[in-house]
Every structure is written in structure tokens, then in C-alpha cells.
Design a protein around this motif. Structure first.
Motif, PDB file in Angstrom:
ATOM      1  N   TRP A 176       0.835  -1.205   0.000  1.00 49.87           N
ATOM      2  CA  TRP A 176       0.000   0.000   0.000  1.00 49.87           C
ATOM      3  C   TRP A 176       0.869   1.253   0.000  1.00 49.87           C
ATOM      4  CZ3 TRP A 176      -5.259   0.107  -0.433  1.00 49.87           C
ATOM      5  CH2 TRP A 176      -5.920  -1.128  -0.306  1.00 49.87           C
ATOM      6  N   ILE A 177       0.552   2.162  -0.874  1.00 49.45           N
ATOM      7  CA  ILE A 177       1.229   3.455  -0.922  1.00 49.45           C
ATOM      8  C   ILE A 177       0.360   4.455  -0.172  1.00 49.45           C
ATOM      9  CG2 ILE A 177       2.071   5.300  -2.417  1.00 49.45           C
ATOM     10  CD1 ILE A 177       2.404   3.093  -4.579  1.00 49.45           C
ATOM     11  N   GLU A 178       0.912   4.986   0.917  1.00 50.17           N
ATOM     12  CA  GLU A 178       0.149   5.883   1.788  1.00 50.17           C
ATOM     13  C   GLU A 178       0.947   7.148   2.074  1.00 50.17           C
ATOM     14  OE1 GLU A 178      -2.807   4.380   4.776  1.00 50.17           O
ATOM     15  OE2 GLU A 178      -1.137   2.998   5.102  1.00 50.17           O
ATOM     16  N   ALA A 179       0.249   8.107   2.688  1.00 53.13           N
ATOM     17  CA  ALA A 179       0.915   9.345   3.082  1.00 53.13           C
ATOM     18  C   ALA A 179       1.294   9.335   4.551  1.00 53.13           C
ATOM     19  CB  ALA A 179       0.005  10.542   2.794  1.00 53.13           C
ATOM     20  N   ALA A 180       0.529   8.613   5.376  1.00 53.15           N
ATOM     21  CA  ALA A 180       0.746   8.642   6.828  1.00 53.15           C
ATOM     22  C   ALA A 180       2.077   7.982   7.186  1.00 53.15           C
ATOM     23  CB  ALA A 180      -0.389   7.926   7.539  1.00 53.15           C
ATOM     24  N   PRO A 181       2.743   8.463   8.234  1.00 54.66           N
ATOM     25  CA  PRO A 181       3.985   7.829   8.686  1.00 54.66           C
ATOM     26  C   PRO A 181       3.764   6.372   9.052  1.00 54.66           C
ATOM     27  CG  PRO A 181       3.677   9.959   9.746  1.00 54.66           C
ATOM     28  CD  PRO A 181       2.401   9.650   9.031  1.00 54.66           C
ATOM     29  N   ARG A 182       4.784   5.559   8.846  1.00 50.79           N
ATOM     30  CA  ARG A 182       4.682   4.133   9.126  1.00 50.79           C
ATOM     31  C   ARG A 182       4.330   3.915  10.598  1.00 50.79           C
ATOM     32  NH1 ARG A 182       6.602   0.615   5.706  1.00 50.79           N
ATOM     33  NH2 ARG A 182       8.037   2.151   4.835  1.00 50.79           N
ATOM     34  N   GLY A 183       3.386   3.008  10.846  1.00 49.03           N
ATOM     35  CA  GLY A 183       2.991   2.675  12.212  1.00 49.03           C
ATOM     36  C   GLY A 183       1.869   3.536  12.762  1.00 49.03           C
ATOM     37  N   GLN A 184       1.530   4.621  12.098  1.00 50.03           N
ATOM     38  CA  GLN A 184       0.444   5.485  12.577  1.00 50.03           C
ATOM     39  C   GLN A 184      -0.902   4.864  12.218  1.00 50.03           C
ATOM     40  OE1 GLN A 184       0.675   9.707  11.660  1.00 50.03           O
ATOM     41  NE2 GLN A 184      -1.523   9.761  11.269  1.00 50.03           N
ATOM     42  N   PRO A 185      -1.820   4.755  13.196  1.00 48.02           N
ATOM     43  CA  PRO A 185      -3.149   4.200  12.883  1.00 48.02           C
ATOM     44  C   PRO A 185      -3.859   5.066  11.842  1.00 48.02           C
ATOM     45  CG  PRO A 185      -2.791   4.349  15.259  1.00 48.02           C
ATOM     46  CD  PRO A 185      -1.678   5.104  14.609  1.00 48.02           C
ATOM     47  N   THR A 186      -4.482   4.413  10.878  1.00 48.97           N
ATOM     48  CA  THR A 186      -5.185   5.131   9.826  1.00 48.97           C
ATOM     49  C   THR A 186      -6.525   4.458   9.567  1.00 48.97           C
ATOM     50  OG1 THR A 186      -4.283   3.811   8.023  1.00 48.97           O
ATOM     51  CG2 THR A 186      -2.976   5.721   8.745  1.00 48.97           C
ATOM     52  N   ILE A 187      -7.340   5.089   8.729  1.00 50.16           N
ATOM     53  CA  ILE A 187      -8.597   4.483   8.313  1.00 50.16           C
ATOM     54  C   ILE A 187      -8.329   3.166   7.597  1.00 50.16           C
ATOM     55  CG2 ILE A 187     -10.550   4.777   6.745  1.00 50.16           C
ATOM     56  CD1 ILE A 187     -10.552   7.737   7.463  1.00 50.16           C
ATOM     57  N   LEU A 188      -7.250   3.120   6.790  1.00 47.97           N
ATOM     58  CA  LEU A 188      -6.907   1.884   6.086  1.00 47.97           C
ATOM     59  C   LEU A 188      -6.576   0.772   7.071  1.00 47.97           C
ATOM     60  CD1 LEU A 188      -6.221   0.243   3.550  1.00 47.97           C
ATOM     61  CD2 LEU A 188      -3.889   1.164   3.713  1.00 47.97           C
ATOM     62  N   THR A 189      -5.718   1.046   8.049  1.00 44.74           N
ATOM     63  CA  THR A 189      -5.341  -0.013   8.993  1.00 44.74           C
ATOM     64  C   THR A 189      -6.547  -0.487   9.789  1.00 44.74           C
ATOM     65  OG1 THR A 189      -4.680   1.642  10.663  1.00 44.74           O
ATOM     66  CG2 THR A 189      -2.961   0.821   9.188  1.00 44.74           C
ATOM     67  N   ALA A 190      -7.451   0.425  10.132  1.00 41.68           N
ATOM     68  CA  ALA A 190      -8.657   0.028  10.864  1.00 41.68           C
ATOM     69  C   ALA A 190      -9.547  -0.860  10.000  1.00 41.68           C
ATOM     70  CB  ALA A 190      -9.420   1.268  11.330  1.00 41.68           C
ATOM     71  N   ALA A 191      -9.726  -0.491   8.718  1.00 44.30           N
ATOM     72  CA  ALA A 191     -10.560  -1.295   7.823  1.00 44.30           C
ATOM     73  C   ALA A 191      -9.944  -2.668   7.595  1.00 44.30           C
ATOM     74  CB  ALA A 191     -10.748  -0.564   6.504  1.00 44.30           C
ATOM     75  N   CYS A 192      -8.626  -2.709   7.425  1.00 43.31           N
ATOM     76  CA  CYS A 192      -7.961  -3.987   7.213  1.00 43.31           C
ATOM     77  C   CYS A 192      -8.035  -4.861   8.467  1.00 43.31           C
ATOM     78  CB  CYS A 192      -6.508  -3.775   6.804  1.00 43.31           C
ATOM     79  SG  CYS A 192      -6.315  -3.032   5.165  1.00 43.31           S
ATOM     80  N   ALA A 193      -7.960  -4.247   9.631  1.00 46.06           N
ATOM     81  CA  ALA A 193      -8.086  -5.007  10.879  1.00 46.06           C
ATOM     82  C   ALA A 193      -9.459  -5.664  10.963  1.00 46.06           C
ATOM     83  CB  ALA A 193      -7.843  -4.094  12.069  1.00 46.06           C
ATOM     84  N   ARG A 194     -10.499  -4.926  10.532  1.00 36.74           N
ATOM     85  CA  ARG A 194     -11.843  -5.508  10.538  1.00 36.74           C
ATOM     86  C   ARG A 194     -11.935  -6.664   9.549  1.00 36.74           C
ATOM     87  NH1 ARG A 194     -13.252   0.017  10.575  1.00 36.74           N
ATOM     88  NH2 ARG A 194     -13.814  -0.053   8.354  1.00 36.74           N
ATOM     89  N   ALA A 195     -11.145  -6.571   8.469  1.00 40.80           N
ATOM     90  CA  ALA A 195     -11.144  -7.639   7.468  1.00 40.80           C
ATOM     91  C   ALA A 195     -10.211  -8.788   7.839  1.00 40.80           C
ATOM     92  CB  ALA A 195     -10.748  -7.072   6.104  1.00 40.80           C
ATOM     93  N   GLY A 196      -9.462  -8.640   8.943  1.00 40.35           N
ATOM     94  CA  GLY A 196      -8.654  -9.745   9.447  1.00 40.35           C
ATOM     95  C   GLY A 196      -7.208  -9.765   9.020  1.00 40.35           C
ATOM     96  N   PHE A 197      -6.645  -8.618   8.573  1.00 41.58           N
ATOM     97  CA  PHE A 197      -5.231  -8.622   8.211  1.00 41.58           C
ATOM     98  C   PHE A 197      -4.634  -7.236   8.451  1.00 41.58           C
ATOM     99  CE2 PHE A 197      -7.287  -7.134   4.361  1.00 41.58           C
ATOM    100  CZ  PHE A 197      -6.399  -6.203   3.816  1.00 41.58           C
ATOM    101  N   THR A 198      -3.311  -7.183   8.434  1.00 39.27           N
ATOM    102  CA  THR A 198      -2.570  -5.932   8.579  1.00 39.27           C
ATOM    103  C   THR A 198      -2.022  -5.546   7.209  1.00 39.27           C
ATOM    104  OG1 THR A 198      -1.932  -6.438  10.849  1.00 39.27           O
ATOM    105  CG2 THR A 198      -0.620  -4.780   9.687  1.00 39.27           C
ATOM    106  N   PRO A 199      -2.306  -4.322   6.733  1.00 38.98           N
ATOM    107  CA  PRO A 199      -1.830  -3.942   5.397  1.00 38.98           C
ATOM    108  C   PRO A 199      -0.312  -3.863   5.344  1.00 38.98           C
ATOM    109  CG  PRO A 199      -2.714  -2.026   6.528  1.00 38.98           C
ATOM    110  CD  PRO A 199      -3.037  -3.219   7.386  1.00 38.98           C
ATOM    111  N   ARG A 200       0.223  -4.312   4.232  1.00 36.76           N
ATOM    112  CA  ARG A 200       1.672  -4.261   4.041  1.00 36.76           C
ATOM    113  C   ARG A 200       2.066  -2.847   3.634  1.00 36.76           C
ATOM    114  NH1 ARG A 200       3.930  -8.031  -0.557  1.00 36.76           N
ATOM    115  NH2 ARG A 200       3.390  -9.659   0.955  1.00 36.76           N
ATOM    116  N   GLY A 201       2.899  -2.228   4.437  1.00 37.52           N
ATOM    117  CA  GLY A 201       3.321  -0.860   4.161  1.00 37.52           C
ATOM    118  C   GLY A 201       4.326  -0.800   3.035  1.00 37.52           C
ATOM    119  N   GLY A 202       4.305   0.293   2.306  1.00 42.68           N
ATOM    120  CA  GLY A 202       5.252   0.471   1.212  1.00 42.68           C
ATOM    121  C   GLY A 202       5.841   1.859   1.236  1.00 42.68           C
ATOM    122  N   LEU A 203       5.860   2.503   0.093  1.00 40.76           N
ATOM    123  CA  LEU A 203       6.421   3.836  -0.017  1.00 40.76           C
ATOM    124  C   LEU A 203       5.473   4.865   0.592  1.00 40.76           C
ATOM    125  CD1 LEU A 203       7.642   3.498  -3.691  1.00 40.76           C
ATOM    126  CD2 LEU A 203       9.092   3.517  -1.657  1.00 40.76           C
TER     127      LEU A 203
END
Length: 289
Positions: free
Chosen positions: A194-221
Motif C-alpha cells: 500500500w502506498i500511503e501518506a501517513a507515517p509508518r505505524g500510525q493508525p489510519t482508516i486503512l489499517t482500521a478497515a484492514c483489521a476488521r477484514a482480518g489482516f494488517t496492510p503491508r506498508g510500502g512507499l
């Protein structure tokens, strides 16, 4: 000290050339005008009028004072007109802040309508991240800010008006294995970068949605600007979220697909100071339409 009301009376006497005529126009008695002019002359340090058999004329000191009085009174009148226009929402300056994707179409269209309805208001626009815009609003540098709770919530207690809630879509390279689907299940993106703007490790809407779906998004650039994110997606280096507001700006070599029900959403707000300008409230009304 020279008082404004005395300067107005002085100017009226000079214009009419008569204490009596000025008194009639202003609703005073002739003796009251004479007393106030005498008090003004004492404050001015000497005579301002030569008393004639019929009426009065200005002394050189009176001529000098009248030049300044006319300028001061004109500035005060213009100030009152400008203040009245600001309080009516029909004049003055409106300082607007907006985050980048709101400037794709939402804010420009609202400002177009606002300009048609309030042509006397000068609009100044600032673009920035939502958190920084809220800081500027709190500091008194903005009159209204269009902000979102993406990626990490709304970090302010500012007065807010909810404008809309929208889905966050996913942008994929046109040759991606999922590009042909009408709707994408978020779980099918579990192995994507996933290409995101937020600093690595910061909780985001994406990480929350992925947690509900049962996985942790793989961080990228980490890429802040949307146009930059699109370039990295097109190069096959990852996928990214795209707000519905920005979907029309996605390049043709990418595809944008909605995510199934558990997909992330964000809210867009108008933030206002504690005592908002009438023009700011008018713009918020247009944004909310």
C-alpha cells in the motif's frame, strides 16, 4: 482631543457657512452649535471661524482642520460601510483552507457559486493537510477550513459541520489481476503493498478497515501527494486508496474500483471558528448542498 461628532458638526457649519443653518440640519439649537464650536476651537488652540454679520467663514486654521476632518470622516464612513458589508456577508475577505482532494471539484464548484452570490467578498485560498489547516484556523489565520478525518481522524475540537461521507476506492494498475472486477473484496488485497501518506505505524482508516477484514496492510512507499501516488501505482509498485472526490482526477492508465462493504470511508467537514463570519456560514451552506 478632537471628537468625531465635533468634526462632523464643524464640517457641516463650514459647508453651510452658518451656525443657524447647520443647527437646523442637525437638529440642534443655534446656541448649542455655538457652544460646541467654541469648545472645538479651544481644543484646536485658536479660532476656526471668522464671525460675520451674516454667517461665518473659515480661518486659515479652520481650512487646515477641514481638510483633515473631511479625510478622517470619509475614512470612517468607508470603514462603517465595509464593516456593515462584512456583517451582512456581502463584503470583506474570506480566508478559505482546503485539503488537496477537496480542491479537485468540491471546493472550486462551491466557490464559483459563492462568487456569483457574493461578488463583493474577496476569497483567499490555502491548500494544506487537514491537521495544519485546523491549526491555522485555531490561530485565526483562516475563516473556514474544509478538512477530512482521513488518514488519522480529526485532531481538533474546532466547530465542525459534516459535509459528506464518502467511500475510499482503490486505484490499481490497469493490468492488475483484480482490475476486471466491478467490486473488490478488501481481503483480496491482503498481500498488496500500500502506498500511503501517513507515517509508518500510525493508525489510519486503512489499517482500521484492514483489521476488521482480518489482516494488517503491508506498508510500502510513503507519498504525500495524490499525483505522486498515482505515478507509483502506474509503475506497479503498489496500490493506493482514492477518495470518491478525487476519482475524476485519476490518470487513464489506472483503474479505480469500489471496495466491498467493509471498505474504508472518510468524512469531510467544514471547520469554523467559535464566532464565524456570515460569509463563511454562507460558503458552508453551499458546500453542504
Amino acid at each position: 482631543m478632537l471628537e468625531t461628532n465635533d468634526l462632523r458638526l464643524f464640517d457641516e457649519v463650514a459647508r453651510e457657512g452658518s451656525f443657524t443653518a447647520a443647527a437646523e440640519l442637525l437638529g440642534y439649537t443655534q446656541s448649542a452649535v455655538s457652544r460646541r464650536v467654541a469648545a472645538l476651537e479651544r481644543a484646536a488652540g485658536g479660532p476656526l471661524f471668522v464671525r460675520l454679520a451674516r454667517g461665518v467663514r473659515l480661518t486659515p486654521a479652520g481650512e487646515a482642520l477641514r481638510r483633515h476632518a473631511v479625510a478622517v470622516l470619509d475614512r470612517l464612513d468607508r470603514a462603517q460601510e465595509e464593516l456593515a458589508a462584512i456583517h451582512r456577508g456581502s463584503g470583506g475577505t474570506l480566508r478559505v483552507g482546503a485539503f488537496a482532494t477537496a480542491n479537485v471539484s468540491m471546493v472550486p464548484q462551491a466557490l464559483k457559486t459563492f462568487g456569483e452570490r457574493h461578488p463583493g467578498v474577496e476569497v483567499r485560498l490555502t491548500e494544506g493537510l487537514s491537521g495544519r489547516l485546523l491549526d491555522r484556523l485555531d490561530a485565526g489565520a483562516l475563516d473556514v477550513a474544509v478538512v477530512s478525518d482521513y488518514p488519522a481522524g480529526l485532531p481538533s475540537a474546532a466547530q465542525t459541520v459534516l459535509l459528506l461521507e464518502e467511500r475510499l476506492l482503490v486505484a490499481l494498475p490497469s493490468g492488475h489481476r483484480l482490475a476486471g472486477r466491478e467490486v473488490i473484496d478488501l481481503r483480496d488485497l491482503a498481500e498488496e503493498t500500500w502506498i500511503e501518506a501517513a507515517p509508518r505505524g500510525q493508525p489510519t482508516i486503512l489499517t482500521a478497515a484492514c483489521a476488521r477484514a482480518g489482516f494488517t496492510p503491508r506498508g510500502g512507499l510513503r507519498v504525500a501527494e495524490w499525483t505522486g501516488k498515482f505515478g507509483y501505482v502506474a509503475a506497479g509498485l503498489g496500490v493506493t486508496l482514492v477518495p470518491e472526490l478525487a476519482a475524476g482526477a485519476v490518470p487513464g492508465d489506472l483503474v479505480v474500483r469500489p471496495i466491498s462493504e467493509e471498505g474504508p470511508r472518510r468524512k469531510v467537514y467544514a471547520a469554523l471558528p467559535e464566532v464565524p463570519l456570515p460569509s463563511a456560514l454562507a460558503l458552508v451552506g453551499i458546500l453542504g448542498q
